[in-house]
Design a protein around this motif. Sequence first.
Motif, PDB file in Angstrom:
ATOM      1  N   PHE A   1       0.853  -7.884  -0.157  1.00 42.55           N
ATOM      2  CA  PHE A   1       0.493  -6.645   0.547  1.00 42.55           C
ATOM      3  C   PHE A   1       1.683  -5.697   0.548  1.00 42.55           C
ATOM      4  N   VAL A   2       1.406  -4.410   0.392  1.00 43.98           N
ATOM      5  CA  VAL A   2       2.441  -3.388   0.466  1.00 43.98           C
ATOM      6  C   VAL A   2       1.981  -2.271   1.393  1.00 43.98           C
ATOM      7  N   ILE A   3       2.763  -2.012   2.427  1.00 43.18           N
ATOM      8  CA  ILE A   3       2.484  -0.907   3.342  1.00 43.18           C
ATOM      9  C   ILE A   3       3.289   0.305   2.898  1.00 43.18           C
ATOM     10  N   SER A   4       2.690   1.484   3.029  1.00 47.21           N
ATOM     11  CA  SER A   4       3.393   2.711   2.656  1.00 47.21           C
ATOM     12  C   SER A   4       2.912   3.849   3.553  1.00 47.21           C
ATOM     13  N   ARG A   5       3.611   4.947   3.483  1.00 52.00           N
ATOM     14  CA  ARG A   5       3.228   6.092   4.289  1.00 52.00           C
ATOM     15  C   ARG A   5       3.292   7.373   3.470  1.00 52.00           C
ATOM     16  N   ASP A   6       2.434   8.321   3.807  1.00 51.08           N
ATOM     17  CA  ASP A   6       2.407   9.631   3.187  1.00 51.08           C
ATOM     18  C   ASP A   6       2.522  10.646   4.318  1.00 51.08           C
ATOM     19  N   ASN A   7       3.724  11.125   4.552  1.00 48.27           N
ATOM     20  CA  ASN A   7       3.954  12.029   5.680  1.00 48.27           C
ATOM     21  C   ASN A   7       3.212  13.356   5.505  1.00 48.27           C
ATOM     22  N   ALA A   8       2.981  13.774   4.267  1.00 43.20           N
ATOM     23  CA  ALA A   8       2.281  15.030   4.024  1.00 43.20           C
ATOM     24  C   ALA A   8       0.818  14.949   4.437  1.00 43.20           C
ATOM     25  N   LYS A   9       0.271  13.726   4.429  1.00 45.60           N
ATOM     26  CA  LYS A   9      -1.144  13.544   4.758  1.00 45.60           C
ATOM     27  C   LYS A   9      -1.343  12.767   6.052  1.00 45.60           C
ATOM     28  N   ASN A  10      -0.254  12.527   6.783  1.00 46.01           N
ATOM     29  CA  ASN A  10      -0.347  11.787   8.050  1.00 46.01           C
ATOM     30  C   ASN A  10      -1.098  10.470   7.885  1.00 46.01           C
ATOM     31  N   THR A  11      -0.804   9.777   6.808  1.00 47.87           N
ATOM     32  CA  THR A  11      -1.577   8.583   6.453  1.00 47.87           C
ATOM     33  C   THR A  11      -0.660   7.395   6.171  1.00 47.87           C
ATOM     34  N   VAL A  12      -1.094   6.254   6.662  1.00 46.74           N
ATOM     35  CA  VAL A  12      -0.443   4.983   6.354  1.00 46.74           C
ATOM     36  C   VAL A  12      -1.417   4.160   5.509  1.00 46.74           C
ATOM     37  N   HIS A  13      -0.908   3.562   4.442  1.00 48.25           N
ATOM     38  CA  HIS A  13      -1.748   2.747   3.567  1.00 48.25           C
ATOM     39  C   HIS A  13      -1.332   1.281   3.639  1.00 48.25           C
ATOM     40  N   LEU A  14      -2.282   0.411   3.336  1.00 46.24           N
ATOM     41  CA  LEU A  14      -1.977  -1.003   3.145  1.00 46.24           C
ATOM     42  C   LEU A  14      -2.667  -1.436   1.859  1.00 46.24           C
ATOM     43  N   GLN A  15      -1.870  -1.597   0.805  1.00 46.80           N
ATOM     44  CA  GLN A  15      -2.390  -2.078  -0.470  1.00 46.80           C
ATOM     45  C   GLN A  15      -2.403  -3.588  -0.427  1.00 46.80           C
ATOM     46  N   MET A  16      -3.574  -4.171  -0.584  1.00 50.81           N
ATOM     47  CA  MET A  16      -3.722  -5.624  -0.482  1.00 50.81           C
ATOM     48  C   MET A  16      -4.170  -6.170  -1.829  1.00 50.81           C
ATOM     49  N   ASN A  17      -3.325  -6.990  -2.431  1.00 51.73           N
ATOM     50  CA  ASN A  17      -3.606  -7.574  -3.733  1.00 51.73           C
ATOM     51  C   ASN A  17      -3.736  -9.088  -3.619  1.00 51.73           C
ATOM     52  N   ASN A  18      -4.351  -9.672  -4.630  1.00 50.85           N
ATOM     53  CA  ASN A  18      -4.527 -11.124  -4.668  1.00 50.85           C
ATOM     54  C   ASN A  18      -5.064 -11.642  -3.323  1.00 50.85           C
ATOM     55  N   LEU A  19      -6.135 -11.037  -2.876  1.00 53.22           N
ATOM     56  CA  LEU A  19      -6.691 -11.385  -1.564  1.00 53.22           C
ATOM     57  C   LEU A  19      -7.220 -12.816  -1.554  1.00 53.22           C
ATOM     58  N   LYS A  20      -7.094 -13.439  -0.389  1.00 58.42           N
ATOM     59  CA  LYS A  20      -7.528 -14.809  -0.189  1.00 58.42           C
ATOM     60  C   LYS A  20      -8.560 -14.856   0.939  1.00 58.42           C
ATOM     61  N   PRO A  21      -9.404 -15.874   0.970  1.00 59.33           N
ATOM     62  CA  PRO A  21     -10.399 -15.965   2.052  1.00 59.33           C
ATOM     63  C   PRO A  21      -9.751 -15.916   3.442  1.00 59.33           C
ATOM     64  N   GLU A  22      -8.546 -16.443   3.568  1.00 68.02           N
ATOM     65  CA  GLU A  22      -7.876 -16.431   4.877  1.00 68.02           C
ATOM     66  C   GLU A  22      -7.379 -15.051   5.276  1.00 68.02           C
ATOM     67  N   ASP A  23      -7.515 -14.071   4.398  1.00 72.68           N
ATOM     68  CA  ASP A  23      -7.189 -12.688   4.752  1.00 72.68           C
ATOM     69  C   ASP A  23      -8.361 -11.999   5.439  1.00 72.68           C
ATOM     70  N   THR A  24      -9.503 -12.659   5.507  1.00 73.48           N
ATOM     71  CA  THR A  24     -10.670 -12.091   6.168  1.00 73.48           C
ATOM     72  C   THR A  24     -10.360 -11.817   7.632  1.00 73.48           C
ATOM     73  N   ALA A  25     -10.548 -10.564   8.041  1.00 71.94           N
ATOM     74  CA  ALA A  25     -10.203 -10.158   9.407  1.00 71.94           C
ATOM     75  C   ALA A  25     -10.576  -8.695   9.594  1.00 71.94           C
ATOM     76  N   VAL A  26     -10.514  -8.267  10.836  1.00 71.92           N
ATOM     77  CA  VAL A  26     -10.549  -6.836  11.139  1.00 71.92           C
ATOM     78  C   VAL A  26      -9.106  -6.364  11.155  1.00 71.92           C
TER      79      VAL A  26
END
Length: 112
Positions: free
Chosen positions: A66-91
């Motif tokens: 997982f990689v978290i990043s931010r875009d200050n111009a768009k007031n947005t925080v992202h979470l890029q999630m790769n190679n997801l696993k069943p144990e990543d299931t969540a809200v």
Amino acid sequence: VQLQASGGGFVQAGGSLRLSCVASGINFATNVFAWYRQAPGKQREWVSTVNKSGSYYSADPVKGRFVISRDNAKNTVHLQMNNLKPEDTAVYYCKVVGSDFWGQGTLVTVSS
């Protein structure tokens, strides 16, 4: 303050998703943000934090995937999630660190 999370969905193991959290009513650039998650029947747990500089750190279970990043111009925080696993299931929830401001959550379901 409002935090609007989106991007969740259903994906097979090994797949990827990108979560977004749009913040309003807050001075975005001067705040630190984090993602948390809560799996069914479990306590909410911290996932990753992004500092004002853009540097970040993550919990061991997601480190390297997982990689978290931010875009200050768009007031947005992202979470890029790769190679997801069943144990990543969540809200997944975004949060302003040092406050009680939480987003509404977005559901991620990973099938095996």
